[in-house]
Design an enzyme around this catalytic site. Sequence first.
Site, short mmCIF file in Angstrom:
data_model
loop_
_atom_site.label_atom_id
_atom_site.label_comp_id
_atom_site.label_asym_id
_atom_site.label_seq_id
_atom_site.Cartn_x
_atom_site.Cartn_y
_atom_site.Cartn_z
N LYS A 183 0.34 -0.99 -0.25
CA LYS A 183 0.03 -0.19 0.30
C LYS A 183 0.72 1.18 -0.38
CE LYS A 183 -2.65 -1.22 3.66
NZ LYS A 183 -1.94 -2.58 4.16
N VAL A 184 1.87 1.10 0.54
CA VAL A 184 2.19 2.73 1.34
C VAL A 184 3.44 2.69 0.01
CG1 VAL A 184 4.23 4.51 2.36
CG2 VAL A 184 2.07 2.95 3.64
N ASP A 203 9.57 -6.87 -5.01
CA ASP A 203 8.14 -7.80 -4.24
C ASP A 203 8.42 -8.79 -4.27
OD1 ASP A 203 6.02 -8.33 -2.31
OD2 ASP A 203 5.54 -5.79 -2.03
N ALA A 263 9.61 2.15 6.82
CA ALA A 263 9.20 0.79 6.96
C ALA A 263 9.36 0.29 8.76
CB ALA A 263 10.06 0.14 5.88
N ARG A 264 10.57 0.12 8.66
CA ARG A 264 10.47 -0.29 10.48
C ARG A 264 12.73 -0.70 10.19
NH1 ARG A 264 6.85 1.04 11.25
NH2 ARG A 264 5.13 -0.31 12.37
N GLU A 293 13.01 2.28 20.02
CA GLU A 293 12.87 3.55 19.38
C GLU A 293 12.85 4.26 20.97
OE1 GLU A 293 8.71 4.12 16.86
OE2 GLU A 293 10.97 3.24 14.98
N HIS A 312 9.75 8.46 14.33
CA HIS A 312 8.86 7.70 13.23
C HIS A 312 7.84 7.98 13.56
CE1 HIS A 312 6.84 3.50 14.18
NE2 HIS A 312 6.51 3.68 13.22
N LEU A 313 7.10 9.21 12.61
CA LEU A 313 5.87 10.55 12.10
C LEU A 313 5.13 9.90 11.26
CD1 LEU A 313 8.11 14.12 12.99
CD2 LEU A 313 6.61 12.58 14.35
N GLY A 314 5.77 8.65 10.57
CA GLY A 314 5.66 8.24 9.73
C GLY A 314 3.95 8.76 8.89
N ALA A 315 2.95 8.33 10.00
CA ALA A 315 1.14 8.09 10.11
C ALA A 315 0.72 9.46 11.26
CB ALA A 315 0.88 6.92 10.86
N1 LIG Z 1 6.72 4.53 9.33
C1 LIG Z 1 5.29 4.95 10.13
O1 LIG Z 1 4.84 5.46 10.59
C2 LIG Z 1 5.08 4.16 9.12
C3 LIG Z 1 5.16 2.72 8.95
N2 LIG Z 1 4.55 1.82 8.28
C4 LIG Z 1 5.23 0.47 8.21
O2 LIG Z 1 5.46 0.16 6.03
C5 LIG Z 1 4.94 -1.36 6.06
C6 LIG Z 1 4.45 -1.35 5.04
O3 LIG Z 1 3.40 -0.68 4.79
P1 LIG Z 1 2.15 -1.00 3.48
O4 LIG Z 1 2.84 -0.83 2.97
O5 LIG Z 1 0.76 -0.92 4.71
O6 LIG Z 1 2.27 -2.72 4.10
P2 LIG Z 1 2.16 -3.73 3.34
O7 LIG Z 1 1.84 -4.55 3.52
O8 LIG Z 1 0.27 -3.27 1.93
O9 LIG Z 1 2.79 -3.68 1.89
C7 LIG Z 1 3.80 -4.29 2.34
C8 LIG Z 1 4.58 -5.56 1.10
O10 LIG Z 1 5.98 -5.41 1.49
C9 LIG Z 1 5.81 -6.92 0.58
N3 LIG Z 1 7.14 -7.68 1.13
C10 LIG Z 1 6.82 -8.79 2.03
N4 LIG Z 1 8.24 -9.04 2.13
C11 LIG Z 1 8.93 -8.30 1.13
C12 LIG Z 1 10.50 -8.42 0.95
N5 LIG Z 1 10.68 -9.40 1.22
N6 LIG Z 1 10.77 -8.23 0.09
C13 LIG Z 1 9.88 -6.84 -0.20
N7 LIG Z 1 9.03 -6.60 -0.35
C14 LIG Z 1 8.16 -7.78 0.77
C15 LIG Z 1 4.63 -7.81 0.16
O11 LIG Z 1 4.69 -8.21 -0.35
C16 LIG Z 1 3.58 -6.68 0.72
O12 LIG Z 1 3.73 -5.98 -0.96
C17 LIG Z 1 5.02 -2.16 6.93
O13 LIG Z 1 5.94 -2.11 8.03
C18 LIG Z 1 4.75 -1.11 8.48
O14 LIG Z 1 4.18 -0.99 9.48
C19 LIG Z 1 3.70 2.19 8.19
C20 LIG Z 1 2.97 2.78 8.06
C21 LIG Z 1 3.42 4.29 8.40
O1 LIG Z 2 0.95 2.31 10.97
C1 LIG Z 2 2.24 1.71 11.35
O2 LIG Z 2 2.93 0.75 10.76
C2 LIG Z 2 3.25 2.63 11.94
O3 LIG Z 2 4.72 2.35 12.03
C3 LIG Z 2 3.06 3.69 12.34
O4 LIG Z 2 2.92 3.46 13.78
P1 LIG Z 2 2.56 4.16 15.06
O5 LIG Z 2 1.24 4.45 15.00
O6 LIG Z 2 2.21 6.49 15.13
O7 LIG Z 2 3.26 4.38 16.52
#
Ligand SMILES: NC(=O)C1=CN([C@@H]2O[C@H](COP(=O)(O)OP(=O)(O)OC[C@H]3O[C@@H](n4cnc5c(N)ncnc54)[C@H](O)[C@@H]3O)[C@@H](O)[C@H]2O)C=CC1
Ligand SMILES: O=C(O)C(=O)COP(=O)(O)O
Length: 575
Positions: A183-184, A203, A263-264, A293, A312-315
């Site tokens: 999604k992201v 991916d 991501a993480r 963190e 960690h401000l992404g969201a």
């Molecule tokens: N910094 C923040 O505040 C935020 C961080 N995130 C993080 O972003 C990441 C992605 O979130 P979404 O896109 O919503 O999740 P999602 O589940 O929609 O996308 C993750 C993608 O990673 C792929 N994937 C899995 N293993 C893989 C690998 N070994 N190599 C490459 N791709 C691989 C999956 O097939 C999937 O398409 C998550 O770790 C989430 O926790 C999400 C929202 C906010």
């Molecule tokens: O949704 C995610 O994976 C995030 O990393 C967002 O984290 P947060 O809810 O802002 O602590």
Amino acid sequence: MKRGYETETSGPADSSETSVSKSQNLKPTSSDSTPTILVSEKLGEAGLQVLRGFGNLECAYNLSPEELCAKISTCDALIVRSGTKVTRQVFEAAKGRLKVVGRAGVGIDNVDLQAATEFGCLVVNAPTANTVAAAEHGIALLTAMSRNVAQADASIKAGKWLRNKYVGVSLVGKTLAVMGFGKVGSEVARRAKGLGMNVISHDPYAPADRARAVGVDLVSFEQAIATADFISLHMPLTPATSKVFNDETFAKMKKGVRIINVARGGVIDEDALVRALDSGVVAQAALDVFTEEPPTKDSKLVQHENVTLTPHLGASTKEAQEGVAIEIAEAVVGALKGELSATAVNAPMVPPEVLSELSPYVVLAEKLGKLAVQLVAGGSGITSVRVVYKSARDPDDLDTRLLRAMITKGIIEPISASFINLVNADFVAKQKGLRISEERVAVDSSPEFPVDSIQVQISNVGSKFASSVSESGSISIEGKVKYGEPHLTCLGSFGVDVSLEGNLILCRQVDQPGMIGQVGNILGNDNVNVSFMSVGRTVQKKALMAIGVDEEPNKRTLEKIGKVPDIEEFVFLNL
Ligand SMILES: NC(=O)C1=CN([C@@H]2O[C@H](COP(=O)(O)OP(=O)(O)OC[C@H]3O[C@@H](n4cnc5c(N)ncnc54)[C@H](O)[C@@H]3O)[C@@H](O)[C@H]2O)C=CC1
Ligand SMILES: O=C(O)C(=O)COP(=O)(O)O
């Protein structure tokens, strides 16, 4: 103060945020059955409203692990963001009360899913509402890093005017590798294309046509890292992605590559990143997330000149936080009401329409399990259960996971202290050495109903009621849903028709007049109210009498029934 940083009393702020006390009990906690929902990190007001309307809401931020463990046994639900570690200790401390953990966001790497499953606790997340916020933050870091915005800002505030030092690099025409096209990642790709970048992605699970639709080629990991000028990380943290960016993989990157991580933190070996930054293999990094963190304040990574950081401000946009709060509040309330969530992370997702259609069969399945186990001599030692679903539907149209879970619950709960639900049924069954095999048999009945009948067979056990044993030597019972109610329709080789409710006495007798009267008299004289009676026959002049009773007869009454001549065996069952 955490690791030398000043932190807020609550989570990342939005402009309407006011200082929140450590424990803000928004509704008096009551001892009634109203569920208590603990919110351990800042959640948008709209979500809090939904929760307040449903249960006792307690907001307690910045709890230490010990404080969380001390509190959790009074909570039915816990809502967290990324800052709360929901460990096995938390589930243990919950003492079975915690029914659902809601992750107000995407990543569930801070929740011990295995422990949640073992304790039968549902975990739900809010997977969609912060996608755009995270993607926008990725783009913000990409552009800020390439033009040294953070460093230049700090320097000007320090009284310096360094126009030569902070010459940046352009994005247009450069190659961006999006690692994780979910999604992201896909939203980042779309935006980067708008900036004139050439976007590729790696991916292993993403469909190539979805990437192509955005004008992105899916490539191998090696190809992505070797050709990219910028690498943006958007995969989840899993055992497979942990430290996937390390000395070996940095060495394969183009010299001067720039890395963005929203991501993480755990997907990067942070020490290796420092080495790659020092050697110039990585020119710059922009990081929103960290292995720990907050990261230690004086770590080389945090202090590195070529690293741009956000906590960690992404969201953390107003819009995303309101959306996430509503999404998670509704999921948690639904779960507490017993509905299955569409965002369950550790349970099969059963769509609402399937669930409502299966509801009466769910009740039947549990009753059959409960009845079958009571027919086993000693009640335990069960290792092999076979379930046969007779149905007029195409096998692909019948989702039996829920039914299997309920049969498992019916079998295990009467003979163990385990609490079983859809979340942990398979786990507990496996742990107890119980093998459940399923078979679907096509029958010529109405496909309007998902199931015609369910048969439960337990093999390799003795039975305390020999009539329940079929010709194959297994305890065998079969039931149907009739007029929306569960009925027992077959026991061993006896056809019966008994409503599966309350308590049941089953007697096998010689098929002759007067038997019903004799048993009925015993029960009447001992003040046991009979709710129904039904008799089934076999060709060998044997009859099976099923008597529904409102309450459990005492031992003496049951003994009297056993002494009636021509009653060959009987059993009392609690449904
Ligand atoms: N910094 C923040 O505040 C935020 C961080 N995130 C993080 O972003 C990441 C992605 O979130 P979404 O896109 O919503 O999740 P999602 O589940 O929609 O996308 C993750 C993608 O990673 C792929 N994937 C899995 N293993 C893989 C690998 N070994 N190599 C490459 N791709 C691989 C999956 O097939 C999937 O398409 C998550 O770790 C989430 O926790 C999400 C929202 C906010
Ligand atoms: O949704 C995610 O994976 C995030 O990393 C967002 O984290 P947060 O809810 O802002 O602590």
